[in-house]
Write a protein that holds these residues in place. Structure first.
Motif, PDB file in Angstrom:
ATOM      1  N   THR A 177       0.801  -1.234   0.000  1.00 14.32           N
ATOM      2  CA  THR A 177       0.000   0.000   0.000  1.00 14.32           C
ATOM      3  C   THR A 177       0.827   1.274   0.000  1.00 14.32           C
ATOM      4  O   THR A 177       0.265   2.374  -0.031  1.00 14.32           O
ATOM      5  N   ASP A 178       2.152   1.151   0.014  1.00 17.88           N
ATOM      6  CA  ASP A 178       3.011   2.330   0.076  1.00 17.88           C
ATOM      7  C   ASP A 178       3.353   2.817  -1.331  1.00 17.88           C
ATOM      8  O   ASP A 178       4.474   2.662  -1.817  1.00 17.88           O
ATOM      9  N   PHE A 179       2.372   3.395  -1.989  1.00 14.62           N
ATOM     10  CA  PHE A 179       2.599   3.928  -3.336  1.00 14.62           C
ATOM     11  C   PHE A 179       1.735   5.154  -3.546  1.00 14.62           C
ATOM     12  O   PHE A 179       0.798   5.433  -2.778  1.00 14.62           O
ATOM     13  N   ILE A 180       2.071   5.915  -4.575  1.00 14.51           N
ATOM     14  CA  ILE A 180       1.338   7.131  -4.931  1.00 14.51           C
ATOM     15  C   ILE A 180       0.702   6.926  -6.303  1.00 14.51           C
ATOM     16  O   ILE A 180       1.356   6.439  -7.238  1.00 14.51           O
ATOM     17  N   ARG A 181      -0.552   7.296  -6.401  1.00 19.89           N
ATOM     18  CA  ARG A 181      -1.274   7.136  -7.667  1.00 19.89           C
ATOM     19  C   ARG A 181      -0.780   8.121  -8.723  1.00 19.89           C
ATOM     20  O   ARG A 181      -0.133   9.131  -8.390  1.00 19.89           O
ATOM     21  N   PRO A 182      -1.061   7.842 -10.003  1.00 20.58           N
ATOM     22  CA  PRO A 182      -0.456   8.630 -11.094  1.00 20.58           C
ATOM     23  C   PRO A 182      -0.664  10.128 -11.013  1.00 20.58           C
ATOM     24  O   PRO A 182       0.253  10.892 -11.332  1.00 20.58           O
ATOM     25  N   ASP A 183      -1.856  10.580 -10.594  1.00 21.98           N
ATOM     26  CA  ASP A 183      -2.089  12.033 -10.586  1.00 21.98           C
ATOM     27  C   ASP A 183      -1.157  12.741  -9.608  1.00 21.98           C
ATOM     28  O   ASP A 183      -0.661  13.844  -9.889  1.00 21.98           O
ATOM     29  N   GLU A 184      -0.883  12.103  -8.464  1.00 18.22           N
ATOM     30  CA  GLU A 184       0.028  12.707  -7.495  1.00 18.22           C
ATOM     31  C   GLU A 184       1.484  12.352  -7.783  1.00 18.22           C
ATOM     32  O   GLU A 184       2.383  13.122  -7.449  1.00 18.22           O
ATOM     33  N   ALA A 185       1.719  11.208  -8.398  1.00 15.33           N
ATOM     34  CA  ALA A 185       3.084  10.844  -8.782  1.00 15.33           C
ATOM     35  C   ALA A 185       3.657  11.873  -9.756  1.00 15.33           C
ATOM     36  O   ALA A 185       4.857  12.174  -9.727  1.00 15.33           O
ATOM     37  N   SER A 186       2.821  12.440 -10.588  1.00 17.43           N
ATOM     38  CA  SER A 186       3.286  13.444 -11.551  1.00 17.43           C
ATOM     39  C   SER A 186       3.790  14.696 -10.831  1.00 17.43           C
ATOM     40  O   SER A 186       4.694  15.382 -11.309  1.00 17.43           O
ATOM     41  N   LYS A 187       3.211  15.004  -9.657  1.00 19.56           N
ATOM     42  CA  LYS A 187       3.679  16.163  -8.878  1.00 19.56           C
ATOM     43  C   LYS A 187       5.065  15.901  -8.299  1.00 19.56           C
ATOM     44  O   LYS A 187       5.900  16.809  -8.198  1.00 19.56           O
ATOM     45  N   ILE A 188       5.332  14.648  -7.912  1.00 19.92           N
ATOM     46  CA  ILE A 188       6.661  14.293  -7.426  1.00 19.92           C
ATOM     47  C   ILE A 188       7.694  14.500  -8.532  1.00 19.92           C
ATOM     48  O   ILE A 188       8.783  15.035  -8.309  1.00 19.92           O
ATOM     49  N   VAL A 189       7.341  14.086  -9.748  1.00 25.29           N
ATOM     50  CA  VAL A 189       8.233  14.282 -10.891  1.00 25.29           C
ATOM     51  C   VAL A 189       8.494  15.773 -11.115  1.00 25.29           C
ATOM     52  O   VAL A 189       9.630  16.196 -11.348  1.00 25.29           O
ATOM     53  N   LEU A 190       7.435  16.566 -11.019  1.00 24.19           N
ATOM     54  CA  LEU A 190       7.563  18.009 -11.196  1.00 24.19           C
ATOM     55  C   LEU A 190       8.530  18.603 -10.170  1.00 24.19           C
ATOM     56  O   LEU A 190       9.426  19.382 -10.517  1.00 24.19           O
ATOM     57  N   LEU A 191       8.387  18.195  -8.911  1.00 21.15           N
ATOM     58  CA  LEU A 191       9.272  18.698  -7.855  1.00 21.15           C
ATOM     59  C   LEU A 191      10.717  18.298  -8.098  1.00 21.15           C
ATOM     60  O   LEU A 191      11.644  19.071  -7.851  1.00 21.15           O
ATOM     61  N   MET A 192      10.919  17.089  -8.585  1.00 19.59           N
ATOM     62  CA  MET A 192      12.269  16.599  -8.831  1.00 19.59           C
ATOM     63  C   MET A 192      12.940  17.366  -9.970  1.00 19.59           C
ATOM     64  O   MET A 192      14.173  17.420 -10.032  1.00 19.59           O
ATOM     65  N   ARG A 193      12.156  17.948 -10.833  1.00 16.04           N
ATOM     66  CA  ARG A 193      12.711  18.683 -11.969  1.00 16.04           C
ATOM     67  C   ARG A 193      12.873  20.172 -11.682  1.00 16.04           C
ATOM     68  O   ARG A 193      13.487  20.894 -12.458  1.00 16.04           O
ATOM     69  N   MET A 194      12.344  20.639 -10.560  1.00 11.57           N
ATOM     70  CA  MET A 194      12.499  22.038 -10.181  1.00 11.57           C
ATOM     71  C   MET A 194      13.880  22.282  -9.579  1.00 11.57           C
ATOM     72  O   MET A 194      14.512  21.386  -9.038  1.00 11.57           O
ATOM     73  N   ASN A 195      14.314  23.522  -9.659  1.00 14.56           N
ATOM     74  CA  ASN A 195      15.434  23.985  -8.843  1.00 14.56           C
ATOM     75  C   ASN A 195      15.047  25.341  -8.265  1.00 14.56           C
ATOM     76  O   ASN A 195      13.971  25.861  -8.542  1.00 14.56           O
ATOM     77  N   TYR A 196      15.908  25.926  -7.452  1.00 12.29           N
ATOM     78  CA  TYR A 196      15.537  27.176  -6.778  1.00 12.29           C
ATOM     79  C   TYR A 196      15.302  28.315  -7.773  1.00 12.29           C
ATOM     80  O   TYR A 196      14.474  29.190  -7.536  1.00 12.29           O
TER      81      TYR A 196
END
Length: 241
Positions: A177-196
């Motif tokens: 059960t420790d997973f994130i569904r696609p709609d929220e997983a895309s936000k994680i990807v977005l954060l990983m691609r951001m910089n300051y």
């Protein structure tokens, strides 16, 4: 052994009437704890104000391998803040991140890249004039690279789930059960691609930002044993409407 090092204040706890126990992230030796006497005199070299969350210090001490608490020989502010002490939003971010780092770096030994990342991030926040609402999100995601569980973006595709245990994206949900569904997983990807420098281009509501905090902390909690609830989180969640 005499050691000189830069250090970042993570936590300070009053001990008795005139002493503090201070947790630091040091450049030379990783996480360390110190006990120090705080003189009443205004002319004293060591002042309580030195130990505000995420202050950048220059310290000198005699390292004793078997001592749980070290003692300062010398201490001073390395880089005085220009804006953080006078900006309520930045202060709240620092309070939250100091608590977060207290647990996220608890077992860290000497790790110069980690130290430099934290130090340079704090200085960036102090010098920023605007558009830092996503700072703590970017900081937390990128910190995982330095402590060993940065998510793997190599095979990400739109619509993937994110497995919090493995740090991998996958096309079908894992068998736990420790997973994130696609709609929220895309936000994680977005954060990983951001910089300051670029994060101001990505607009988020307070609700979206707070949900991202919850997901990131859940990720850390799975990878760092005994990672607790953060007391300062509720304050941070009220910021940046």
């Amino acid at each position: 052994m005499q050691v000189k090092s830069n250090a970042i204040v993570l936590h300070a706890l009053k001990f008795g009437d005139s002493q503090l126990i201070v947790d630091l992230l040091t450049e030379q030796m990783g996480r360390m704890s110190f006990i120090c006497h705080i003189p009443v005199s205004k002319k004293a070299k060591i002042k309580k104000q030195f130990f505000q969350p995420l202050n950048l210090l220059s310290i000198e001490f005699d390292y004793r391998q078997n001592a749980r608490l070290q003692h300062f020989k010398d201490i001073r502010i390395a880089d005085p803040f220009a804006d953080i002490p006078f900006n309520a939003r930045k202060l709240s971010i620092c309070l939250f991140l100091s608590e977060f780092l207290t647990y996220a770096t608890r077992d860290e030994q000497q790790n110069a890249p980690l130290y430099k990342y934290v130090e340079s991030s704090i200085l960036w926040l102090d010098n920023s004039q605007h558009s830092f609402a996503n700072f703590h999100l970017v900081f937390m995601m990128r910190l995982s690279r330095f402590i060993g569980f940065f998510p793997n973006l190599e095979h990400y595709s739109v619509g993937d789930f994110f497995d919090l245990r493995s740090g991998e994206f996958c096309q079908i949900p894992p068998l736990h059960t420790d997973f994130i569904r696609p709609d929220e997983a895309s936000k994680i990807v977005l954060l990983m691609r951001m910089n300051y420098e670029s994060m101001h281009l990505f607009k988020m509501s307070r609700e979206e930002r707070n949900r991202c905090i919850e997901l990131i902390i859940s990720y850390y909690r799975l990878h760092i044993p005994n990672f607790p609830e953060l007391k300062s989180l509720s304050i941070l969640q009220e910021l940046f409407v």
